[in-house]
Design an enzyme around this catalytic site. Structure first.
Site, PDB file in Angstrom:
ATOM      1  N   ARG A  67      -8.967  -1.034  -5.246  1.00 54.89           N
ATOM      2  CA  ARG A  67      -8.113  -0.418  -6.264  1.00 54.89           C
ATOM      3  C   ARG A  67      -7.377   0.791  -5.696  1.00 54.89           C
ATOM      4  O   ARG A  67      -7.937   1.569  -4.925  1.00 54.89           O
ATOM      5  CB  ARG A  67      -8.952  -0.007  -7.479  1.00 54.89           C
ATOM      6  CG  ARG A  67      -9.630  -1.202  -8.102  1.00 54.89           C
ATOM      7  CD  ARG A  67      -9.950  -1.089  -9.565  1.00 54.89           C
ATOM      8  NE  ARG A  67     -10.730  -2.278  -9.938  1.00 54.89           N
ATOM      9  CZ  ARG A  67     -10.217  -3.452 -10.260  1.00 54.89           C
ATOM     10  NH1 ARG A  67      -8.904  -3.602 -10.316  1.00 54.89           N
ATOM     11  NH2 ARG A  67     -10.984  -4.480 -10.543  1.00 54.89           N
TER      12      ARG A  67
ATOM     13  N   HIS B 239       0.382  -3.293   3.651  1.00 54.02           N
ATOM     14  CA  HIS B 239      -0.378  -3.529   2.418  1.00 54.02           C
ATOM     15  C   HIS B 239       0.546  -4.090   1.354  1.00 54.02           C
ATOM     16  O   HIS B 239       1.744  -3.790   1.332  1.00 54.02           O
ATOM     17  CB  HIS B 239      -1.048  -2.253   1.912  1.00 54.02           C
ATOM     18  CG  HIS B 239      -0.114  -1.076   1.775  1.00 54.02           C
ATOM     19  ND1 HIS B 239       0.295  -0.334   2.856  1.00 54.02           N
ATOM     20  CD2 HIS B 239       0.483  -0.524   0.692  1.00 54.02           C
ATOM     21  CE1 HIS B 239       1.103   0.628   2.448  1.00 54.02           C
ATOM     22  NE2 HIS B 239       1.246   0.526   1.127  1.00 54.02           N
TER      23      HIS B 239
ATOM     24  N   GLU C 151       4.288   4.898   2.570  1.00 54.13           N
ATOM     25  CA  GLU C 151       3.585   6.147   2.880  1.00 54.13           C
ATOM     26  C   GLU C 151       2.437   5.929   3.851  1.00 54.13           C
ATOM     27  O   GLU C 151       2.167   6.791   4.688  1.00 54.13           O
ATOM     28  CB  GLU C 151       3.057   6.780   1.588  1.00 54.13           C
ATOM     29  CG  GLU C 151       4.178   7.311   0.692  1.00 54.13           C
ATOM     30  CD  GLU C 151       3.671   7.853  -0.627  1.00 54.13           C
ATOM     31  OE1 GLU C 151       2.437   7.845  -0.853  1.00 54.13           O
ATOM     32  OE2 GLU C 151       4.510   8.264  -1.446  1.00 54.13           O
ATOM     33  N   VAL C 152       1.743   4.817   3.711  1.00 52.09           N
ATOM     34  CA  VAL C 152       0.596   4.554   4.587  1.00 52.09           C
ATOM     35  C   VAL C 152       1.013   3.502   5.615  1.00 52.09           C
ATOM     36  O   VAL C 152       1.381   2.378   5.243  1.00 52.09           O
ATOM     37  CB  VAL C 152      -0.629   4.062   3.774  1.00 52.09           C
ATOM     38  CG1 VAL C 152      -1.796   3.787   4.710  1.00 52.09           C
ATOM     39  CG2 VAL C 152      -1.020   5.092   2.718  1.00 52.09           C
TER      40      VAL C 152
ATOM     41  N   HIS D  90       0.893  -4.303  -2.795  1.00 52.44           N
ATOM     42  CA  HIS D  90       0.434  -3.811  -4.092  1.00 52.44           C
ATOM     43  C   HIS D  90       0.444  -4.979  -5.077  1.00 52.44           C
ATOM     44  O   HIS D  90       1.426  -5.733  -5.135  1.00 52.44           O
ATOM     45  CB  HIS D  90       1.393  -2.755  -4.656  1.00 52.44           C
ATOM     46  CG  HIS D  90       1.549  -1.512  -3.833  1.00 52.44           C
ATOM     47  ND1 HIS D  90       1.015  -0.299  -4.213  1.00 52.44           N
ATOM     48  CD2 HIS D  90       2.206  -1.287  -2.664  1.00 52.44           C
ATOM     49  CE1 HIS D  90       1.331   0.625  -3.305  1.00 52.44           C
ATOM     50  NE2 HIS D  90       2.060   0.044  -2.365  1.00 52.44           N
TER      51      HIS D  90
ATOM     52  N   ASN E 287       6.047  -1.917   0.400  1.00 49.04           N
ATOM     53  CA  ASN E 287       7.022  -0.947   0.884  1.00 49.04           C
ATOM     54  C   ASN E 287       7.032  -1.015   2.400  1.00 49.04           C
ATOM     55  O   ASN E 287       5.986  -1.033   3.041  1.00 49.04           O
ATOM     56  CB  ASN E 287       6.642   0.462   0.420  1.00 49.04           C
ATOM     57  CG  ASN E 287       6.745   0.613  -1.080  1.00 49.04           C
ATOM     58  OD1 ASN E 287       7.699   0.136  -1.693  1.00 49.04           O
ATOM     59  ND2 ASN E 287       5.752   1.245  -1.695  1.00 49.04           N
TER      60      ASN E 287
ATOM     61  N   ILE F  61      -5.924   4.400  -5.538  1.00 49.19           N
ATOM     62  CA  ILE F  61      -6.527   5.653  -5.991  1.00 49.19           C
ATOM     63  C   ILE F  61      -5.676   6.322  -7.081  1.00 49.19           C
ATOM     64  O   ILE F  61      -6.175   7.135  -7.849  1.00 49.19           O
ATOM     65  CB  ILE F  61      -6.716   6.608  -4.771  1.00 49.19           C
ATOM     66  CG1 ILE F  61      -7.817   7.612  -5.037  1.00 49.19           C
ATOM     67  CG2 ILE F  61      -5.412   7.282  -4.375  1.00 49.19           C
ATOM     68  CD1 ILE F  61      -8.264   8.355  -3.785  1.00 49.19           C
TER      69      ILE F  61
HETATM   70  P1  5GP Z   1       2.856   2.954  -0.062  1.00 50.70           P
HETATM   71  O1  5GP Z   1       3.746   4.011  -0.620  1.00 50.70           O
HETATM   72  O2  5GP Z   1       2.510   3.216   1.380  1.00 50.70           O
HETATM   73  O3  5GP Z   1       3.344   1.570  -0.315  1.00 50.70           O
HETATM   74  O4  5GP Z   1       1.527   3.035  -0.921  1.00 50.70           O
HETATM   75  C1  5GP Z   1       0.368   3.667  -0.520  1.00 50.70           C
HETATM   76  C2  5GP Z   1      -0.607   3.603  -1.675  1.00 50.70           C
HETATM   77  O5  5GP Z   1      -1.879   3.971  -1.194  1.00 50.70           O
HETATM   78  C3  5GP Z   1      -0.269   4.546  -2.837  1.00 50.70           C
HETATM   79  O6  5GP Z   1      -0.118   3.780  -4.027  1.00 50.70           O
HETATM   80  C4  5GP Z   1      -1.472   5.483  -2.912  1.00 50.70           C
HETATM   81  O7  5GP Z   1      -1.841   5.818  -4.230  1.00 50.70           O
HETATM   82  C5  5GP Z   1      -2.558   4.674  -2.197  1.00 50.70           C
HETATM   83  N1  5GP Z   1      -3.560   5.482  -1.535  1.00 50.70           N
HETATM   84  C6  5GP Z   1      -3.333   6.530  -0.710  1.00 50.70           C
HETATM   85  N2  5GP Z   1      -4.493   7.027  -0.254  1.00 50.70           N
HETATM   86  C7  5GP Z   1      -5.479   6.247  -0.785  1.00 50.70           C
HETATM   87  C8  5GP Z   1      -6.904   6.265  -0.672  1.00 50.70           C
HETATM   88  O8  5GP Z   1      -7.512   7.079   0.022  1.00 50.70           O
HETATM   89  N3  5GP Z   1      -7.586   5.311  -1.370  1.00 50.70           N
HETATM   90  C9  5GP Z   1      -6.956   4.396  -2.141  1.00 50.70           C
HETATM   91  N4  5GP Z   1      -7.717   3.498  -2.790  1.00 50.70           N
HETATM   92  N5  5GP Z   1      -5.606   4.350  -2.266  1.00 50.70           N
HETATM   93  C10 5GP Z   1      -4.891   5.268  -1.599  1.00 50.70           C
END
Ligand code: 5GP
Length: 126
Positions: A38, A110, A105-106, A112, A97, A40
């Protein structure tokens, strides 16, 4: 940047640490190819992240370099999680993304899974 134009994989990124068990997550499902947990900071009643097991920066990297069995196994787990979360009949959204303008961001590929409410337009209007 690597030769491909993609950044190198960062082993310190948060999802790499989750995969290594260094940081906890709320696990939803797991296979030999991928892990689902899930988000966060959920943006919908159901907000699950699915990540491949491996060092893949982004969708571009994963699609270009992952073994075919892993690509298939990854997407099968995505669909299985959506079904297990009760979303198959009512509908859901998959989103990834990719890179700077995509808002990634990460830097570990991944997907969603969003669901559990009417999700509206795909992206904000220009
Ligand atoms: P992005 O913007 O890279 O597509 O999405 C990264 C997602 O990772 C965001 O929705 C953010 O809330 C989630 N996220 C970031 N850090 C953590 C974490 O430590 N644990 C979990 N479960 N989700 C995280």
């Amino acid at each position: 940047m690597s030769v491909s134009g993609l950044p190198p994989y960062d082993d310190a990124n948060i999802f790499a640490r989750i995969l290594r068990g260094e940081i906890p997550c709320t696990k939803v499902a797991e296979s030999e190819h991928a892990l689902a947990f899930r988000d966060i900071n959920p943006q919908a009643p159901v907000h699950v992240l699915v990540i491949p097991k491996g060092r893949y920066v982004s969708a571009a990297d994963f699609c270009a370099t992952a073994p075919e069995a892993q690509v298939a196994g990854f997407w099968r787990l995505v669909a299985e999680v959506a079904k297990a979360e009760g979303l198959e009949a009512r509908g859901y959204r998959l989103l990834t993304n990719m890179g700077d303008e995509g808002g990634q961001e990460v830097p570990h590929f991944h997907v969603h899974i969003f669901g559990g409410r009417r999700l509206g337009r795909m992206v904000p209007q220009m």
